[in-house]
Design a protein around this motif. Structure first.
Motif, short mmCIF file in Angstrom:
data_model
loop_
_atom_site.label_atom_id
_atom_site.label_comp_id
_atom_site.label_asym_id
_atom_site.label_seq_id
_atom_site.Cartn_x
_atom_site.Cartn_y
_atom_site.Cartn_z
N GLN A 4 -11.76 -2.33 -2.88
CA GLN A 4 -11.59 -2.24 -4.54
C GLN A 4 -11.56 -2.25 -5.21
OE1 GLN A 4 -8.11 -1.85 -3.05
NE2 GLN A 4 -7.65 -3.11 -5.33
N GLU A 44 -12.40 1.08 -6.11
CA GLU A 44 -10.96 1.55 -6.68
C GLU A 44 -11.05 1.17 -8.43
OE1 GLU A 44 -9.47 3.76 -5.08
OE2 GLU A 44 -7.40 2.76 -4.40
N GLU A 74 1.04 -1.09 0.02
CA GLU A 74 -0.07 -0.27 -0.34
C GLU A 74 0.97 1.60 -0.01
OE1 GLU A 74 -3.34 -0.18 -0.55
OE2 GLU A 74 -3.71 -1.97 -0.21
N HIS A 93 -4.45 3.61 3.60
CA HIS A 93 -4.75 2.07 3.82
C HIS A 93 -3.22 0.91 4.41
CE1 HIS A 93 -7.17 3.02 -1.12
NE2 HIS A 93 -7.58 2.82 0.69
N GLU A 150 -3.67 5.96 -0.30
CA GLU A 150 -2.92 4.82 -0.29
C GLU A 150 -2.38 4.44 1.17
OE1 GLU A 150 -3.68 2.65 -2.28
OE2 GLU A 150 -4.66 3.45 -4.20
FE LIG Z 1 -4.92 0.58 -1.12
#
Ligand SMILES: [Fe+2]
Ligand SMILES: [Fe+2]
Length: 169
Positions: free
Chosen positions: A127, A130, A17, A53, A50
Motif C-alpha cells: 500500500q 500503491e 481486491e 492481490h 489487483e
Molecule cells: Fe490491492
C-alpha cells in the motif's frame, strides 16, 4: 484456526481486491475512449495486479482451511472529467484500501494471529507503493496538464508498463 470475525474480514478484503480490479477497468475504459492507450494500459496492468492481490487472499484462506466466498458488488465509478480526475479517484481508492488493510491488521493483532499478521505485512508494504505510485503520477500530470506534447510523452511511457507477478510477490 481463524476466528469467524477474522476469516470473514479476510474474505471481505479478497472481494474488495476483486472490486479494485473492476474500478481500474472502468478507468482503463475511460482512457481508451479518450485515445490515451498508454494511460489505459497502466490501468489494465493495475487491474491485473489487483486480481493478483485478491488471489493472495484466496490462497491464504485456502491454506488456512477456509473456502473463499465470492461476492457481487456495486458498479465502480465510470464517470471521469479528465485523466487527472481518474488518477485522483484511483488515489482515494488506494487510501480506502490502506484503511481496510489496517483494520484487518488490527483484528489479527487483537487476536494475536501471527500467521495472518505475517501474511498482511506484504499488503502493508504494497500500500505504501500503491499510494506513492498514484501520488507521483498525479503530481506529474498536474504539472503538464496543459501541455499536450508532455501528456502524449507520459502516455507513451505508461504504454510500456507490464504486469510482472514475480516482482510483486
Ligand atoms: Fe490491492
Ligand atoms: Fe492497489
Amino acid at each position: 484456526m481463524l476466528s469467524e470475525k477474522l476469516h470473514t474480514a479476510l474474505n471481505e478484503q479478497m472481494n474488495f481486491e476483486f472490486y479494485s480490479a473492476h474500478a481500474y477497468m472502468a478507468m482503463a475504459a475511460f482512457c481508451t475512449d479518450q485515445d490515451y492507450d498508454g494511460f489505459a494500459n497502466f490501468f489494465l496492468v493495475q487491474a491485473e495486479e489487483e486480481r493478483f492481490h485478491a488471489m493472495k487472499f484466496y490462497n491464504f484462506l485456502s491454506d488456512m482451511g477456509y473456502r473463499a466466498t465470492i461476492h457481487g458488488f456495486d458498479s465502480p465509478e465510470n464517470h471521469f472529467n479528465s485523466i487527472l480526475h481518474a488518477f485522483k479517484t484511483a488515489l482515494s481508492h488506494e487510501k480506502e484500501v490502506t484503511r481496510r488493510i489496517y483494520n484487518l491488521s488490527d483484528i489479527a493483532l487483537d487476536e494475536r494471529e501471527h500467521a495472518t499478521m505475517a501474511f498482511l505485512k506484504w499488503f502493508i508494504d504494497e500500500q505504501v507503493e500503491e499510494e506513492s505510485t498514484f501520488d507521483t503520477l498525479i503530481r506529474k500530470i498536474e504539472r503538464i496538464e496543459n501541455d499536450s506534447n508532455a501528456i502524449f510523452m507520459l502516455d507513451a511511457e505508461l504504454a510500456t508498463r507490464t504486469f510482472t507477478p514475480g516482482a510483486e510477490a
